[in-house]
Design a protein around this motif. Structure first.
Motif, PDB file in Angstrom:
ATOM      1  N   GLU A  91       0.866  -1.179   0.000  1.00 34.79           N
ATOM      2  CA  GLU A  91       0.000   0.000   0.000  1.00 34.79           C
ATOM      3  C   GLU A  91       0.899   1.225   0.000  1.00 34.79           C
ATOM      4  O   GLU A  91       1.929   1.240   0.682  1.00 34.79           O
ATOM      5  CB  GLU A  91      -0.878   0.030   1.248  1.00 34.79           C
ATOM      6  CG  GLU A  91      -1.779  -1.168   1.391  1.00 34.79           C
ATOM      7  CD  GLU A  91      -2.490  -1.207   2.735  1.00 34.79           C
ATOM      8  OE1 GLU A  91      -2.431  -0.221   3.491  1.00 34.79           O
ATOM      9  OE2 GLU A  91      -3.091  -2.245   3.025  1.00 34.79           O
ATOM     10  N   ALA A  92       0.515   2.261  -0.760  1.00 35.65           N
ATOM     11  CA  ALA A  92       1.355   3.460  -0.807  1.00 35.65           C
ATOM     12  C   ALA A  92       0.544   4.682  -1.194  1.00 35.65           C
ATOM     13  O   ALA A  92      -0.494   4.578  -1.847  1.00 35.65           O
ATOM     14  CB  ALA A  92       2.501   3.276  -1.790  1.00 35.65           C
ATOM     15  N   GLN A  93       1.046   5.830  -0.782  1.00 34.87           N
ATOM     16  CA  GLN A  93       0.530   7.133  -1.198  1.00 34.87           C
ATOM     17  C   GLN A  93       1.753   8.029  -1.366  1.00 34.87           C
ATOM     18  O   GLN A  93       2.614   8.096  -0.485  1.00 34.87           O
ATOM     19  CB  GLN A  93      -0.427   7.719  -0.173  1.00 34.87           C
ATOM     20  CG  GLN A  93      -1.022   9.039  -0.644  1.00 34.87           C
ATOM     21  CD  GLN A  93      -2.101   9.533   0.294  1.00 34.87           C
ATOM     22  OE1 GLN A  93      -2.091   9.254   1.483  1.00 34.87           O
ATOM     23  NE2 GLN A  93      -3.031  10.287  -0.252  1.00 34.87           N
ATOM     24  N   THR A  94       1.827   8.705  -2.498  1.00 36.12           N
ATOM     25  CA  THR A  94       3.007   9.504  -2.829  1.00 36.12           C
ATOM     26  C   THR A  94       2.620  10.964  -2.941  1.00 36.12           C
ATOM     27  O   THR A  94       1.569  11.299  -3.489  1.00 36.12           O
ATOM     28  CB  THR A  94       3.650   8.981  -4.128  1.00 36.12           C
ATOM     29  OG1 THR A  94       3.986   7.609  -3.924  1.00 36.12           O
ATOM     30  CG2 THR A  94       4.891   9.757  -4.493  1.00 36.12           C
ATOM     31  N   ARG A 110       3.155   0.762   3.243  1.00 35.69           N
ATOM     32  CA  ARG A 110       3.020  -0.378   4.151  1.00 35.69           C
ATOM     33  C   ARG A 110       3.213  -1.628   3.314  1.00 35.69           C
ATOM     34  O   ARG A 110       2.611  -1.761   2.247  1.00 35.69           O
ATOM     35  CB  ARG A 110       1.640  -0.359   4.798  1.00 35.69           C
ATOM     36  CG  ARG A 110       1.546  -1.295   5.980  1.00 35.69           C
ATOM     37  CD  ARG A 110       0.291  -1.017   6.733  1.00 35.69           C
ATOM     38  NE  ARG A 110      -0.406  -2.270   6.881  1.00 35.69           N
ATOM     39  CZ  ARG A 110      -1.582  -2.408   7.419  1.00 35.69           C
ATOM     40  NH1 ARG A 110      -2.233  -1.346   7.821  1.00 35.69           N
ATOM     41  NH2 ARG A 110      -2.131  -3.573   7.553  1.00 35.69           N
ATOM     42  N   ASN A 111       4.059  -2.537   3.768  1.00 30.74           N
ATOM     43  CA  ASN A 111       4.409  -3.721   3.000  1.00 30.74           C
ATOM     44  C   ASN A 111       4.001  -4.977   3.759  1.00 30.74           C
ATOM     45  O   ASN A 111       4.673  -5.379   4.698  1.00 30.74           O
ATOM     46  CB  ASN A 111       5.920  -3.736   2.728  1.00 30.74           C
ATOM     47  CG  ASN A 111       6.378  -4.997   2.034  1.00 30.74           C
ATOM     48  OD1 ASN A 111       5.585  -5.723   1.466  1.00 30.74           O
ATOM     49  ND2 ASN A 111       7.666  -5.256   2.084  1.00 30.74           N
ATOM     50  N   THR A 112       2.907  -5.584   3.345  1.00 28.75           N
ATOM     51  CA  THR A 112       2.473  -6.840   3.970  1.00 28.75           C
ATOM     52  C   THR A 112       2.683  -8.013   3.014  1.00 28.75           C
ATOM     53  O   THR A 112       2.057  -9.047   3.160  1.00 28.75           O
ATOM     54  CB  THR A 112       0.987  -6.764   4.393  1.00 28.75           C
ATOM     55  OG1 THR A 112       0.189  -6.525   3.232  1.00 28.75           O
ATOM     56  CG2 THR A 112       0.767  -5.666   5.415  1.00 28.75           C
ATOM     57  N   PRO A 143       3.947   0.768   9.085  1.00 33.21           N
ATOM     58  CA  PRO A 143       4.028   1.792   8.048  1.00 33.21           C
ATOM     59  C   PRO A 143       5.417   2.417   8.022  1.00 33.21           C
ATOM     60  O   PRO A 143       6.132   2.418   9.025  1.00 33.21           O
ATOM     61  CB  PRO A 143       2.971   2.819   8.475  1.00 33.21           C
ATOM     62  CG  PRO A 143       2.809   2.612   9.944  1.00 33.21           C
ATOM     63  CD  PRO A 143       3.104   1.171  10.206  1.00 33.21           C
ATOM     64  N   GLY A 144       5.801   2.913   6.865  1.00 30.58           N
ATOM     65  CA  GLY A 144       7.095   3.561   6.720  1.00 30.58           C
ATOM     66  C   GLY A 144       7.007   4.670   5.695  1.00 30.58           C
ATOM     67  O   GLY A 144       5.947   4.920   5.112  1.00 30.58           O
ATOM     68  N   LEU A 145       8.130   5.341   5.481  1.00 29.99           N
ATOM     69  CA  LEU A 145       8.150   6.368   4.449  1.00 29.99           C
ATOM     70  C   LEU A 145       9.505   6.423   3.790  1.00 29.99           C
ATOM     71  O   LEU A 145      10.515   6.056   4.359  1.00 29.99           O
ATOM     72  CB  LEU A 145       7.742   7.739   4.987  1.00 29.99           C
ATOM     73  CG  LEU A 145       8.574   8.451   6.031  1.00 29.99           C
ATOM     74  CD1 LEU A 145       9.655   9.283   5.389  1.00 29.99           C
ATOM     75  CD2 LEU A 145       7.672   9.371   6.828  1.00 29.99           C
TER      76      LEU A 145
END
Length: 189
Positions: A91-94, A110-112, A143-145
């Motif tokens: 999942e991502a938002q840029t 977020r990497n599941t 979550p990360g960035l």
């Protein structure tokens, strides 16, 4: 080292980590509301400006604190694309961010998927200016960035765009998700 100093330091760390733990535990990353907001941005304490406007109102003079408050934080503007997810569990938002005469890109993710991934975040600006960074994305549910360095702005914020690509770090480099800062056009506009 002094044991008392270590104990005080540990207590301060625990107190400071409680708001972060609450923010991460509260939202649902699929964008569904649990009554506390949702989405990747709200996990990092960032939200939709229309929802946050009521929370950031200035207190009336009667309710203002007697002493000087913390220094005002510089304004940062963000243009973000939609929150996207892949069937493989990424999942991502840029976003493209700008403030204090600088522009940079940031991708919340977020990497599941169950495996470590590589992310490449690219910010494209006017006159062919490009900044790119590679980020290691660990396997897990946290979550990360990924963020590019902040570069001096060379145009209007809308002259910039950002793209993050999440791929398997092997010889094949299978692309799992591409997330961009291209905000959807509002209906009727």
């Amino acid at each position: 080292m002094n044991l008392r100093l270590i104990g005080i330091g540990a207590g301060v760390l625990i107190i400071l980590s409680l708001p972060l733990a609450g923010a991460i535990a509260g939202p649902d990353f699929a964008g569904r509301s649990d009554g506390k907001g949702g989405g990747l941005l709200s996990t990092f304490g960032l939200g939709h400006p229309s929802r946050d406007a009521s929370a950031s109102r200035t207190p009336s003079p009667a309710a203002a604190p007697a002493g000087p408050g913390p220094a005002e934080q510089p304004r940062t503007d963000a243009r973000c694309g939609p929150e996207l997810s892949s069937p493989q569990g990424v999942e991502a938002q840029t976003c493209v961010l700008s403030g204090e005469g600088r522009t940079w890109g940031r991708s919340y993710y977020r990497n599941t998927s169950g495996r470590a991934l590589d992310a490449v975040l690219t910010v494209m600006g006017p006159a062919g200016r490009t900044v790119q960074i590679r980020c290691a994305v660990g396997a897990g549910d946290e979550p990360g960035l990924c963020e590019t360095p902040r570069e001096e702005s060379a145009g209007a914020p809308e002259d910039y765009s950002a793209v993050a690509e999440f791929a398997v770090p092997d010889d094949e480099g299978a692309l799992l998700l591409r997330s961009g800062s291209n905000s959807p056009v509002p209906a009727g506009g």
